[in-house]
Design an enzyme around this catalytic site. Structure first.
Site, PDB file in Angstrom:
ATOM      1  N   ASP A   1       0.854  -1.180   0.000  1.00 38.94           N
ATOM      2  CA  ASP A   1       0.000   0.000   0.000  1.00 38.94           C
ATOM      3  C   ASP A   1       0.897   1.239   0.000  1.00 38.94           C
ATOM      4  O   ASP A   1       2.049   1.187   0.461  1.00 38.94           O
ATOM      5  CB  ASP A   1      -0.897  -0.039   1.241  1.00 38.94           C
TER       6      ASP A   1
ATOM      7  N   ASP B   1      -0.046   5.021   0.915  1.00 44.62           N
ATOM      8  CA  ASP B   1      -0.181   6.017   1.980  1.00 44.62           C
ATOM      9  C   ASP B   1      -0.318   5.346   3.339  1.00 44.62           C
ATOM     10  O   ASP B   1      -1.206   4.519   3.566  1.00 44.62           O
ATOM     11  CB  ASP B   1      -1.397   6.904   1.715  1.00 44.62           C
TER      12      ASP B   1
END
Length: 558
Positions: free
Chosen positions: A42, A44
């Protein structure tokens, strides 16, 4: 007390039913048996600090230790991809050009990634790529030339882990201040930060590889797993690894696991004998029975023994009998001091999935899966009973409400409502259960579905499960049958044992239920909390939605 029973038969060349046999879920050919080809990350909160809807490259700040951790993955030969939800594109908060500038800055700071996979949609768009949907994970696996089951996804919120599970990948949660407590409770694998996640990924990858190349095959190996059917099934990959390095494999199992033992590839002979230090309701120790078992084990004339146990069990009582039987090389996992009972004393950290835990012991003993064999659960096709002809075409949904441990069973009233909801959504439902569960299966099936309670043994159930579109089941043997056949699972998982160790292995899964209830990690066989709150709060519509996430449509199509 039943005495030992042996039945020799050859089945090494028997066909197996595995993930690779199901259309659309086959493994990419890879001669080197490893857990992972790729790590998906991922963006952020995982790679860089979370700046909401950021379109400014100057605001990119890597999380501590990110560059060094990623470089370790690259050095280990793992491919890297970013899988990120960016609804700011749909909302107009930044442009595609601005997003690409942010990604260029991320690569300036953290190094090149092999692929970037972005979902540009908002929740209301109903796409199949926005996490927790598995679309990005599947797309990343295709881009990297592998399959989802050979990927591990690292993220900071529950959506990341859910997307990984729904694709059949491993999921690691690295919590941040925005991670909700219930997301942490539900995650099967939690790491304190990104470097710690990378440490464990690399440790698990290495743990299933023998420390030295495989040597001359042993003549006869004795493998042991004296547990229930599910325990036996999750040990299958490790047994195949031992079989790859042995000319003959003899399996010692208990009565509860015998039916599952008959379904495992790689075994030449089975000895059935109860072990009173393993069985949950043991009979008193019978000295004559122990002498009989020791004599039977001596007659095997094994060159080595590999004793597989669950994390809460001890291998040492059996190791003593094996020594008395004259077996010269014994390997087992043991936190207790073994004295001279073990030649290979292996240790495994808490939380490792049971199939990998067993594989790591096989590796410590010098065995690995043969080239081309994936570390997945498998079944012998020829050991399955024929599927009843009156069940119609494959693609139905199997609903299995029961369990040998009532704490892990789906409450009958909930199972009844689930059957009704699935039928209303257009699914064909088969309700399965043992002969002692006929009253429950009849009640559940009356709400919608075909009652198969008591109609099949484990071999027959395996054939039914293998042709299912999905299985809705608790933490019990049929969940592992589904994993061995590559069938998606809606897991109604009571948290009495850790999901990371006992959840369906390397198969698309949606987990439902409250993972933080008071029964968590109690290993209770009977529900210790009135009302069975870990499962009773499930809405049947969640099961219908889970099947949609797993691409199992009404009518059974996939």
């Amino acid at each position: 007390m039943r005495q030992d029973q042996g039945e020799p038969y050859q089945r090494r060349s028997a066909g197996v039913y595995a993930v690779a046999d199901r259309a659309g879920s086959g493994s990419v050919a890879n001669p080197r048996p490893v857990l992972y080809d790729a790590v998906l990350l991922d963006r952020d909160g995982t790679l860089i600090e979370d700046v909401p809807y950021n379109g400014d490259p100057e605001k990119v700040r890597p999380v501590p230790g990110a560059r060094a951790a990623l470089d370790r993955l690259r050095a280990a030969g793992l491919r890297l991809a970013v899988v990120t939800n960016q609804s700011g594109l749909a909302r107009g908060y930044f442009t595609g050009e601005q997003m690409r500038a942010v990604h260029a800055r991320v690569e300036d700071l953290l190094g090149r990634f092999d692929a970037w996979l972005v979902c540009p949609h908002d929740d209301a768009d109903g796409c199949d790529c926005r996490k927790p949907a598995p679309g990005l994970v599947h797309a990343a696996a295709r881009e990297l030339g592998t399959t989802a089951s050979r990927c591990v996804l690292v993220g900071d919120i529950g959506r990341d882990v859910a997307a990984a599970l729904a694709a059949g990948a491993a999921g690691v949660l690295v919590p941040t201040p925005v991670t909700r407590p219930e997301e942490i409770a539900a995650a099967g694998w939690v790491a304190t930060d990104l470097p710690a996640a990378v440490d464990e990924i690399l440790r698990r990858q290495q743990a299933v590889q023998p420390p030295t190349p495989p040597g001359v095959p042993v003549r006869t190996a004795l493998v042991v797993r004296s547990d229930s059917a599910g325990d036996m099934l999750v040990t299958g990959p490790a047994i195949r690894a031992v079989a790859a390095g042995a000319q003959r494999v003899v399996l010692l199992c208990g009565p509860r696991g015998r039916a599952a033992a008959d379904l495992l590839p790689g075994v030449d002979e089975i000895i059935e004998h109860p072990l009173p230090w393993i069985d949950p309701t043991p009979a008193p120790v019978d000295p004559e029975a122990m002498r009989s078992l020791t004599a039977r084990l001596s007659a095997v004339d094994a060159d080595e023994a590999v004793v597989f146990t669950s994390f809460h069990q001890s291998a040492l009582p059996l190791a003593l009998l094996l020594r008395m039987a004259g077996i010269g090389r014994i390997a087992a996992i043991s936190d207790d001091y073994p004295g001279s009972l073990l030649d290979i004393r292996h240790r495994v950290p808490v939380g490792v999935p049971e199939p990998e835990r067993a594989l790591s012991l096989a590796a410590a003993a010098g065995h690995r899966l043969p080239d081309g064999d994936e570390p997945v659960l498998r079944l012998r096709r020829d050991a399955m009973a024929p599927r009843p002809a009156d069940l119609g075409e494959p693609g139905y949904v199997v609903l299995h409400p029961g369990s040998a441990a009532s704490s892990r069973a789906c409450p009958p009233e909930l199972a009844t409502r689930i059957a009704g909801a699935l039928t209303a959504a257009g699914h064909r439902v088969l309700v399965t259960g043992g002969s002692d569960e006929r009253a429950v299966t009849a009640r559940v099936a009356a709400a919608g579905g075909t009652d198969l309670g008591g109609r099949t043994d484990l071999a027959g159930l395996a054939a039914i499960v293998a042709d299912a579109g999905a299985v809705v089941v608790g933490n019990t043997g049929p969940a592992h049958l589904a994993a061995a056949a590559g069938v998606p699972v809606v897991s109604l998982f009571a948290p009495t044992v850790p999901f990371g160790q006992w959840g369906p292995y390397r198969v698309p899964t949606v987990r439902l239920g409250d993972a933080a209830t008071a029964c968590r990690d109690t290993r209770a066989a009977s529900c210790p909390v009135p009302g069975h709150p870990c499962l009773s709060g499930i809405d049947p519509d969640e099961v219908v939605d889970a099947l949609r996430t797993l691409a199992v449509g009404g009518g059974g199509g996939r």
